[in-house]
Each structure stands twice: as C-alpha cells, then as structure tokens.
Design a protein around this motif. Structure first.
Motif, PDB file in Angstrom:
ATOM      1  N   ILE A  84       0.860  -1.188   0.000  1.00 29.82           N
ATOM      2  CA  ILE A  84       0.000   0.000   0.000  1.00 29.82           C
ATOM      3  C   ILE A  84       0.894   1.235   0.000  1.00 29.82           C
ATOM      4  O   ILE A  84       1.715   1.405   0.912  1.00 29.82           O
ATOM      5  CB  ILE A  84      -0.928  -0.011   1.231  1.00 29.82           C
ATOM      6  CG1 ILE A  84      -1.830  -1.247   1.154  1.00 29.82           C
ATOM      7  CG2 ILE A  84      -1.758   1.266   1.291  1.00 29.82           C
ATOM      8  CD1 ILE A  84      -2.690  -1.452   2.375  1.00 29.82           C
ATOM      9  N   THR A  85       0.761   2.037  -1.021  1.00 27.19           N
ATOM     10  CA  THR A  85       1.616   3.220  -1.130  1.00 27.19           C
ATOM     11  C   THR A  85       0.753   4.461  -1.312  1.00 27.19           C
ATOM     12  O   THR A  85      -0.346   4.382  -1.849  1.00 27.19           O
ATOM     13  CB  THR A  85       2.559   3.097  -2.345  1.00 27.19           C
ATOM     14  OG1 THR A  85       1.782   2.720  -3.482  1.00 27.19           O
ATOM     15  CG2 THR A  85       3.624   2.050  -2.110  1.00 27.19           C
ATOM     16  N   GLY A  95       5.405   3.420   2.725  1.00 25.33           N
ATOM     17  CA  GLY A  95       4.097   2.797   2.587  1.00 25.33           C
ATOM     18  C   GLY A  95       3.935   1.649   3.566  1.00 25.33           C
ATOM     19  O   GLY A  95       4.750   1.493   4.475  1.00 25.33           O
ATOM     20  N   LYS A  96       2.900   0.871   3.363  1.00 21.64           N
ATOM     21  CA  LYS A  96       2.650  -0.261   4.245  1.00 21.64           C
ATOM     22  C   LYS A  96       2.732  -1.553   3.458  1.00 21.64           C
ATOM     23  O   LYS A  96       2.488  -1.583   2.250  1.00 21.64           O
ATOM     24  CB  LYS A  96       1.235  -0.160   4.829  1.00 21.64           C
ATOM     25  CG  LYS A  96       1.138   0.767   5.987  1.00 21.64           C
ATOM     26  CD  LYS A  96      -0.270   0.808   6.547  1.00 21.64           C
ATOM     27  CE  LYS A  96      -1.207   1.568   5.636  1.00 21.64           C
ATOM     28  NZ  LYS A  96      -2.536   1.766   6.237  1.00 21.64           N
ATOM     29  N   LEU A  97       3.049  -2.586   4.164  1.00 19.49           N
ATOM     30  CA  LEU A  97       3.137  -3.902   3.552  1.00 19.49           C
ATOM     31  C   LEU A  97       2.343  -4.835   4.457  1.00 19.49           C
ATOM     32  O   LEU A  97       2.572  -4.874   5.662  1.00 19.49           O
ATOM     33  CB  LEU A  97       4.615  -4.256   3.533  1.00 19.49           C
ATOM     34  CG  LEU A  97       5.113  -5.579   3.029  1.00 19.49           C
ATOM     35  CD1 LEU A  97       6.535  -5.367   2.524  1.00 19.49           C
ATOM     36  CD2 LEU A  97       5.137  -6.591   4.141  1.00 19.49           C
ATOM     37  N   ILE A  98       1.379  -5.519   3.881  1.00 19.03           N
ATOM     38  CA  ILE A  98       0.555  -6.417   4.680  1.00 19.03           C
ATOM     39  C   ILE A  98       0.664  -7.827   4.120  1.00 19.03           C
ATOM     40  O   ILE A  98       0.412  -8.046   2.931  1.00 19.03           O
ATOM     41  CB  ILE A  98      -0.914  -5.939   4.706  1.00 19.03           C
ATOM     42  CG1 ILE A  98      -0.990  -4.548   5.356  1.00 19.03           C
ATOM     43  CG2 ILE A  98      -1.798  -6.922   5.459  1.00 19.03           C
ATOM     44  CD1 ILE A  98      -2.361  -3.919   5.316  1.00 19.03           C
ATOM     45  N   GLU A  99       1.072  -8.752   4.958  1.00 17.97           N
ATOM     46  CA  GLU A  99       1.165 -10.156   4.540  1.00 17.97           C
ATOM     47  C   GLU A  99      -0.043 -10.895   5.090  1.00 17.97           C
ATOM     48  O   GLU A  99      -0.294 -10.860   6.288  1.00 17.97           O
ATOM     49  CB  GLU A  99       2.449 -10.786   5.092  1.00 17.97           C
ATOM     50  CG  GLU A  99       3.712 -10.199   4.473  1.00 17.97           C
ATOM     51  CD  GLU A  99       4.978 -10.664   5.179  1.00 17.97           C
ATOM     52  OE1 GLU A  99       5.997 -10.796   4.494  1.00 17.97           O
ATOM     53  OE2 GLU A  99       4.926 -10.887   6.405  1.00 17.97           O
ATOM     54  N   ILE A 100      -0.763 -11.558   4.199  1.00 18.95           N
ATOM     55  CA  ILE A 100      -1.966 -12.269   4.626  1.00 18.95           C
ATOM     56  C   ILE A 100      -1.849 -13.738   4.240  1.00 18.95           C
ATOM     57  O   ILE A 100      -1.441 -14.070   3.137  1.00 18.95           O
ATOM     58  CB  ILE A 100      -3.227 -11.652   3.976  1.00 18.95           C
ATOM     59  CG1 ILE A 100      -3.382 -10.191   4.402  1.00 18.95           C
ATOM     60  CG2 ILE A 100      -4.473 -12.447   4.349  1.00 18.95           C
ATOM     61  CD1 ILE A 100      -4.718  -9.583   4.052  1.00 18.95           C
ATOM     62  N   ASP A 101      -2.215 -14.600   5.179  1.00 16.35           N
ATOM     63  CA  ASP A 101      -2.228 -16.030   4.923  1.00 16.35           C
ATOM     64  C   ASP A 101      -3.688 -16.457   4.810  1.00 16.35           C
ATOM     65  O   ASP A 101      -4.455 -16.319   5.762  1.00 16.35           O
ATOM     66  CB  ASP A 101      -1.528 -16.738   6.096  1.00 16.35           C
ATOM     67  CG  ASP A 101      -1.364 -18.224   5.818  1.00 16.35           C
ATOM     68  OD1 ASP A 101      -1.714 -18.663   4.720  1.00 16.35           O
ATOM     69  OD2 ASP A 101      -0.883 -18.925   6.721  1.00 16.35           O
ATOM     70  N   ASN A 103     -10.921 -11.680  -3.466  1.00 17.74           N
ATOM     71  CA  ASN A 103     -11.155 -11.520  -2.045  1.00 17.74           C
ATOM     72  C   ASN A 103     -10.254 -10.421  -1.455  1.00 17.74           C
ATOM     73  O   ASN A 103     -10.704  -9.557  -0.696  1.00 17.74           O
ATOM     74  CB  ASN A 103     -10.818 -12.861  -1.386  1.00 17.74           C
ATOM     75  CG  ASN A 103     -11.700 -13.158  -0.194  1.00 17.74           C
ATOM     76  OD1 ASN A 103     -12.487 -12.313   0.219  1.00 17.74           O
ATOM     77  ND2 ASN A 103     -11.555 -14.349   0.354  1.00 17.74           N
ATOM     78  N   ASP A 163     -11.365  -6.948  -2.411  1.00 16.47           N
ATOM     79  CA  ASP A 163     -12.457  -6.503  -1.529  1.00 16.47           C
ATOM     80  C   ASP A 163     -11.903  -6.016  -0.192  1.00 16.47           C
ATOM     81  O   ASP A 163     -12.343  -4.996   0.341  1.00 16.47           O
ATOM     82  CB  ASP A 163     -13.447  -7.645  -1.277  1.00 16.47           C
ATOM     83  CG  ASP A 163     -14.350  -7.884  -2.476  1.00 16.47           C
ATOM     84  OD1 ASP A 163     -14.398  -6.999  -3.356  1.00 16.47           O
ATOM     85  OD2 ASP A 163     -14.981  -8.943  -2.540  1.00 16.47           O
ATOM     86  N   MET A 164     -10.958  -6.787   0.360  1.00 20.15           N
ATOM     87  CA  MET A 164     -10.374  -6.404   1.656  1.00 20.15           C
ATOM     88  C   MET A 164      -9.701  -5.038   1.566  1.00 20.15           C
ATOM     89  O   MET A 164      -9.827  -4.206   2.466  1.00 20.15           O
ATOM     90  CB  MET A 164      -9.323  -7.435   2.098  1.00 20.15           C
ATOM     91  CG  MET A 164      -9.885  -8.769   2.497  1.00 20.15           C
ATOM     92  SD  MET A 164      -8.540  -9.878   2.964  1.00 20.15           S
ATOM     93  CE  MET A 164      -9.422 -11.435   3.088  1.00 20.15           C
ATOM     94  N   GLN A 175     -12.359  -2.254   1.242  1.00 26.48           N
ATOM     95  CA  GLN A 175     -13.192  -2.040   2.425  1.00 26.48           C
ATOM     96  C   GLN A 175     -12.420  -1.669   3.676  1.00 26.48           C
ATOM     97  O   GLN A 175     -12.943  -0.999   4.555  1.00 26.48           O
ATOM     98  CB  GLN A 175     -14.020  -3.311   2.715  1.00 26.48           C
ATOM     99  CG  GLN A 175     -15.130  -3.542   1.719  1.00 26.48           C
ATOM    100  CD  GLN A 175     -15.986  -4.738   2.103  1.00 26.48           C
ATOM    101  OE1 GLN A 175     -16.295  -4.946   3.262  1.00 26.48           O
ATOM    102  NE2 GLN A 175     -16.359  -5.531   1.119  1.00 26.48           N
ATOM    103  N   LEU A 176     -11.189  -2.143   3.785  1.00 27.56           N
ATOM    104  CA  LEU A 176     -10.491  -1.940   5.056  1.00 27.56           C
ATOM    105  C   LEU A 176      -9.035  -1.499   4.924  1.00 27.56           C
ATOM    106  O   LEU A 176      -8.615  -0.540   5.563  1.00 27.56           O
ATOM    107  CB  LEU A 176     -10.536  -3.238   5.887  1.00 27.56           C
ATOM    108  CG  LEU A 176      -9.796  -3.178   7.227  1.00 27.56           C
ATOM    109  CD1 LEU A 176     -10.583  -2.369   8.237  1.00 27.56           C
ATOM    110  CD2 LEU A 176      -9.533  -4.579   7.780  1.00 27.56           C
ATOM    111  N   LEU A 177      -8.283  -2.214   4.096  1.00 28.89           N
ATOM    112  CA  LEU A 177      -6.827  -2.082   4.202  1.00 28.89           C
ATOM    113  C   LEU A 177      -6.269  -0.783   3.647  1.00 28.89           C
ATOM    114  O   LEU A 177      -5.346  -0.210   4.212  1.00 28.89           O
ATOM    115  CB  LEU A 177      -6.141  -3.280   3.538  1.00 28.89           C
ATOM    116  CG  LEU A 177      -6.573  -4.649   4.081  1.00 28.89           C
ATOM    117  CD1 LEU A 177      -5.891  -5.766   3.310  1.00 28.89           C
ATOM    118  CD2 LEU A 177      -6.249  -4.769   5.553  1.00 28.89           C
TER     119      LEU A 177
END
Lengths: 82, 82
Positions: free
Chosen positions: B7-8, B39-45, B57, B60-61, B64-66
């Motif tokens: 996310i930048t 920026g941010k870096l989000i790791e999702i499992d 999916n 959408d995340m 709506q949120l991230l």
C-alpha cells in the motif's frame, strides 16, 4: 535508480497491528484468514546508477536507520529498469 | 496461500514520514537520495487455494479496510509457490 525496501517483523515477534487487522477482517465477514502481519515498505530514489553500489548503500541505511534489526528483517529490491 | 499487499501513497499526496526518513538519512551522511516514500506492507495467509478467487477476495479487503483509496494505491502480489 529506484529501490524498494520491505521491512517485516521477524517470526515470533508479536504483531498487534497485524492482529487488529485480522480481527477487523473477521468482523467484516472475511473468512479463511489464517494470519496477518504488517510491515513497512520504503521506496527510495537514489542518484547511484550502479546496482551493486546502490545495494551496499541501502544495506547500510537499513542497518543504521531504517530497520530495527533486533526484531525486523529487511529485503532490498532494486528496480533495474531505469 | 500467502499474499502480500503493498500500500503506497498516491503521487502528489504529502508524505511527512518519508520526508523525515529522507532528512534523517541526510544527517547520517547518506548522499544522493532524491526522495523517500513510506508505505505499508501487509502479509496475509489465506485458506483459499484458487489464485483468482484469492485475488478477488483481497481486492475486496483492500477496498473495504486495508487501503484508503482516496489517497493510497494498493498492489496485490499472490505467492503461488505454495
């Protein structure tokens, strides 16, 4: 030359921010999320045109300022397209 | 399946945190830095094993949120190696 540095928490280091995101996703109805970790991403634009020198320079920056190497890992990605 | 979301901030959006890093690098004696953006870096499992469904999916995340899509861009990278 542009470079991106990904800074992530080491395994085993508590990540309350990631946990908060995970909970919020659950509350929004997103299922099947096993884990979320949040890290930092730093984009740097350098004068240096030699990729090896830039990498060495960025490693120094990470060690001295950008990353807390006790709890964080860093990963340097150099964009060689320019 | 693991995914990373970068996310930048969009171009033109002020980034005081990046500016602070740039100044700090200058004070530490690192020259030739033309710009820094954080920026941010989000790791999702995720449980999802289908890359296309996972991508939808994750989009959408992000919406709506991230990510705050008014000022931020997001980039979804899915690790297909698992």
């Amino acid at each position: 030359m542009k470079a991106t540095i990904n800074i992530t928490l080491k395994n085993g280091v508590l990540d309350p921010q990631g946990k908060a995101i995970e909970n919020a996703l659950g509350q929004l109805g997103f299922g099947g999320v096993n884990g979320v970790r949040q890290g930092k991403l730093i984009e740097i634009d350098l004068d240096e045109s030699d990729a090896d020198k830039a990498h060495a320079n960025l490693t120094d920056m990470c060690e001295q300022l950008l990353a807390n190497t006790v709890i964080e890992n860093y990963d340097i990605l150099i964009d060689k397209s320019e």
